[in-house]
Design a protein around this motif. Structure first.
Motif, PDB file in Angstrom:
ATOM      1  N   GLU A   1     -58.323 -31.302 -32.708  1.00  0.00           N
ATOM      2  CA  GLU A   1     -59.157 -30.358 -33.458  1.00  0.00           C
ATOM      3  C   GLU A   1     -58.339 -29.166 -33.919  1.00  0.00           C
ATOM      4  O   GLU A   1     -58.463 -28.700 -35.065  1.00  0.00           O
ATOM      5  CB  GLU A   1     -60.331 -29.889 -32.586  1.00  0.00           C
ATOM      6  N   GLU A   2     -57.498 -28.651 -33.027  1.00  0.00           N
ATOM      7  CA  GLU A   2     -56.651 -27.495 -33.371  1.00  0.00           C
ATOM      8  C   GLU A   2     -55.650 -27.832 -34.476  1.00  0.00           C
ATOM      9  O   GLU A   2     -55.152 -26.920 -35.150  1.00  0.00           O
ATOM     10  CB  GLU A   2     -55.911 -27.015 -32.125  1.00  0.00           C
ATOM     11  N   HIS A   3     -55.378 -29.098 -34.661  1.00  0.00           N
ATOM     12  CA  HIS A   3     -54.421 -29.518 -35.693  1.00  0.00           C
ATOM     13  C   HIS A   3     -55.111 -30.093 -36.930  1.00  0.00           C
ATOM     14  O   HIS A   3     -54.506 -30.826 -37.715  1.00  0.00           O
ATOM     15  CB  HIS A   3     -53.426 -30.515 -35.112  1.00  0.00           C
ATOM     16  N   GLY A   4     -56.386 -29.758 -37.082  1.00  0.00           N
ATOM     17  CA  GLY A   4     -57.092 -30.076 -38.321  1.00  0.00           C
ATOM     18  C   GLY A   4     -57.750 -31.428 -38.374  1.00  0.00           C
ATOM     19  O   GLY A   4     -58.264 -31.826 -39.432  1.00  0.00           O
TER      20      GLY A   4
ATOM     21  N   ALA B   1     -47.705 -34.217 -37.100  1.00  0.00           N
ATOM     22  CA  ALA B   1     -47.286 -34.440 -38.487  1.00  0.00           C
ATOM     23  C   ALA B   1     -48.389 -34.051 -39.455  1.00  0.00           C
ATOM     24  O   ALA B   1     -48.117 -33.521 -40.550  1.00  0.00           O
ATOM     25  CB  ALA B   1     -46.901 -35.903 -38.685  1.00  0.00           C
ATOM     26  N   VAL B   2     -49.648 -34.288 -39.076  1.00  0.00           N
ATOM     27  CA  VAL B   2     -50.766 -33.959 -39.964  1.00  0.00           C
ATOM     28  C   VAL B   2     -50.779 -32.469 -40.270  1.00  0.00           C
ATOM     29  O   VAL B   2     -50.863 -32.047 -41.429  1.00  0.00           O
ATOM     30  CB  VAL B   2     -52.106 -34.392 -39.332  1.00  0.00           C
ATOM     31  N   LYS B   3     -50.695 -31.657 -39.231  1.00  0.00           N
ATOM     32  CA  LYS B   3     -50.771 -30.202 -39.458  1.00  0.00           C
ATOM     33  C   LYS B   3     -49.559 -29.668 -40.208  1.00  0.00           C
ATOM     34  O   LYS B   3     -49.678 -28.818 -41.089  1.00  0.00           O
ATOM     35  CB  LYS B   3     -50.916 -29.455 -38.132  1.00  0.00           C
ATOM     36  N   LEU B   4     -48.380 -30.193 -39.874  1.00  0.00           N
ATOM     37  CA  LEU B   4     -47.182 -29.744 -40.588  1.00  0.00           C
ATOM     38  C   LEU B   4     -47.288 -30.047 -42.080  1.00  0.00           C
ATOM     39  O   LEU B   4     -46.986 -29.198 -42.934  1.00  0.00           O
ATOM     40  CB  LEU B   4     -45.939 -30.411 -40.007  1.00  0.00           C
TER      41      LEU B   4
ATOM     42  N   ASP C   1     -50.010 -27.752 -43.662  1.00  0.00           N
ATOM     43  CA  ASP C   1     -49.550 -26.367 -43.796  1.00  0.00           C
ATOM     44  C   ASP C   1     -48.536 -26.217 -44.926  1.00  0.00           C
ATOM     45  O   ASP C   1     -48.444 -25.150 -45.560  1.00  0.00           O
ATOM     46  CB  ASP C   1     -48.940 -25.878 -42.487  1.00  0.00           C
ATOM     47  N   LEU C   2     -47.782 -27.264 -45.183  1.00  0.00           N
ATOM     48  CA  LEU C   2     -46.809 -27.235 -46.281  1.00  0.00           C
ATOM     49  C   LEU C   2     -47.461 -27.537 -47.629  1.00  0.00           C
ATOM     50  O   LEU C   2     -46.805 -27.438 -48.674  1.00  0.00           O
ATOM     51  CB  LEU C   2     -45.703 -28.268 -46.022  1.00  0.00           C
ATOM     52  N   GLY C   3     -48.729 -27.921 -47.609  1.00  0.00           N
ATOM     53  CA  GLY C   3     -49.403 -28.329 -48.840  1.00  0.00           C
ATOM     54  C   GLY C   3     -48.896 -29.651 -49.368  1.00  0.00           C
ATOM     55  O   GLY C   3     -48.972 -29.922 -50.573  1.00  0.00           O
ATOM     56  N   LEU C   4     -48.412 -30.502 -48.459  1.00  0.00           N
ATOM     57  CA  LEU C   4     -47.786 -31.767 -48.861  1.00  0.00           C
ATOM     58  C   LEU C   4     -48.491 -32.974 -48.263  1.00  0.00           C
ATOM     59  O   LEU C   4     -47.907 -34.064 -48.182  1.00  0.00           O
ATOM     60  CB  LEU C   4     -46.314 -31.768 -48.430  1.00  0.00           C
ATOM     61  N   MET C   5     -49.738 -32.802 -47.832  1.00  0.00           N
ATOM     62  CA  MET C   5     -50.440 -33.917 -47.223  1.00  0.00           C
ATOM     63  C   MET C   5     -50.597 -35.059 -48.228  1.00  0.00           C
ATOM     64  O   MET C   5     -51.165 -34.887 -49.308  1.00  0.00           O
ATOM     65  CB  MET C   5     -51.817 -33.470 -46.729  1.00  0.00           C
TER      66      MET C   5
END
Length: 458
Positions: free
Chosen positions: A50-53, A129-132, A135-139
């Motif tokens: 949850e904390e990682h979106g 990896a999901v949150k990184l 956060d980079l706007g690269l999902m």
């Protein structure tokens, strides 16, 4: 900058927080075999997700719970189901650990704790990896679903029913998981299947109690000899299995799979030195990897009878037990193999009791599928080296359930160091392997997102 470079830069900037998140998960015991802390660990994992979106929840089963999560992406057409297990092996013997198994510690670039490599450290890379990426706007445009179970180390008894009951929830285009150690060369491994397994126990009985071997040996049947003679009927001179129909339905490797076998690094003399053996067993016309991946086996995994303690005891045992383990390959059926073993026993030793202890079906996905090739390419990009590609792993895992119940192609990769000591004291994962795993998951998500939906579903 490439996606890999951007993810690595973000990892470097957040390294202490990433490691602390892993420590948080490792501190919570989750020994499924002992029922130790498993439900509590599910809650910890859900909170981290949850904390990682990731929208996550704990779903009860007949046994230990499953942690399920979703990360939908607007406009995405492809869906990847990501698997892992948060339960761990019992840590015993405690005295063999340099540091306590549930108090993670870094020594010489390695994180030591139970579950570091198998499988908490590896499953967590997907979540991080999901949150990184976000956060980079690269999902990437790929919908992600996560299923993290709490019983894999106990043979996943609740997983079949869970998958059947939640098949709609788990609908996806492919299955991906990271588990296991890298190749001894340090290269990651990608594999597409596992062997099945059937655990069998044979029990022979003689007199109603242990007897004096001098006063009764000879005229009274010895159950140990009964089993020895029975086992002898199960094996041919060339070490193939002599049970009728045992090799029915065995599928030989395809030309491409044979090509993959030839690419796997293998030094037979080094393997012999490492194992302390002078020669290999098995049919001489089959290579090491063909035996491990494409041939079923029948192994004596345990024997018990009589007395083997200190000193001498002249005893004629009243009971003898042997445990067999049959490893199966596609497209063999565990129930069919058990029935054939039981029929063989009835023929040669009808008074011997046959018990089924465990079963798991084999599973194999084609390494030539577009999604298979995409994930191999992603792993190569992440590590800067071609992975060792294995069509099948010699071990067993519950991946057949995802192939059969959900109809998914199943692809695995290994993120942990070769000497991770999984299932042993002082289990560990190197900090480098843990962080590289985050990069690997990010690039796998990206490659699957870019697959043409028609190709992915072919």
């Amino acid at each position: 900058m490439s996606l890999s470079e951007q993810v690595r830069a973000s990892i470097e900037a957040h390294k202490p927080a990433l490691i602390e998140t892993l420590f948080r998960l490792l501190r919570q015991p989750s020994v499924s075999a002992q029922g130790l802390g498993v439900a509590e660990c599910a809650e910890v994992l859900r909170d981290i997700m949850e904390e990682h979106g990731i929208a996550a929840r704990v779903i009860p089963t007949a046994g230990h719970p499953v942690v399920y999560g979703e990360y939908p992406v607007e406009g995405a057409t492809n869906t990847l189901l990501v698997y892992g297990h948060y339960d761990v092996q019992p840590p015993e013997p405690y005295e063999a650990w340099i540091s306590p198994p549930f108090e993670p510690e870094i020594r010489d670039g390695r994180i030591y704790a139970r579950g570091t490599g198998d499988n908490k450290g590896q499953l967590l890379t997907h979540v991080l990896a999901v949150k990184l990426l976000a956060d980079l706007g690269l999902m990437p445009k790929v919908n992600l679903k996560f299923i993290f179970e709490g019983e894999e180390e106990s043979l996943s008894p609740s997983l079949p029913a869970f998958l059947r009951e939640h098949a709609d929830l788990l609908r996806a285009d492919a299955f991906y998981a990271a588990d296991g150690p890298m190749h001894p060369s340090g290269r990651p491994v990608v594999f597409f299947g596992v062997r099945g397994v059937v655990g069998i126990e044979l029990v022979a009985r003689g007199a109603n109690r242990d007897l004096h071997s001098g006063e009764f040996g000879g005229p009274v049947p010895n159950p140990a000899w009964t089993l020895v003679e029975l086992l002898h009927t199960m094996r041919l001179p060339d070490e193939r299995v002599a049970i009728e129909g045992f090799y029915d339905r065995v599928v030989p490797p395809t030309p491409y799979e044979r090509e993959l076998l030839e690419r796997i690094p293998f030094d037979p003399e080094e393997v012999k030195r490492d194992l302390g053996i002078s020669a290999f067993a098995g049919p001489p016309d089959l290579s090491w990897y063909e035996q491990l991946m494409f041939q079923p086996t029948l192994t004596i995994s345990g024997m018990a009878c009589g007395y083997t303690g200190p000193g001498v005891k002249g005893v004629l045992p009243s009971e003898a037990v042997v445990r067999l383990e049959a490893r199966l390959v596609a497209d063999q059926d565990p129930d069919d193999i058990f029935a054939k073993v039981a029929r063989h026993v009835r023929r040669y030793a009808p008074d011997v009791e046959v018990r089924l202890l465990s079963r798991s079906a084999p599973q194999k996905t084609s390494p030539e599928l577009p999604v298979s090739q995409a994930i191999v390419a992603a792993i190569a990009d992440a590590y800067g080296v071609e992975p060792v590609v294995k069509p099948v792993l010699g071990a067993s895992a519950p991946s057949y359930l995802f192939a059969e119940t959900l109809g998914l192609p199943v692809i695995w990769a290994t993120y942990a160091n070769y000497d991770e000591n999984n299932h042993s004291p002082n289990e560990n994962i190197t900090v480098e392997c843990f962080l590289n795993g985050i990069v690997a998951s990010a690039l796998v998500f990206d490659r699957v997102a870019k697959l043409d939906p028609a190709q992915l579903r072919s």
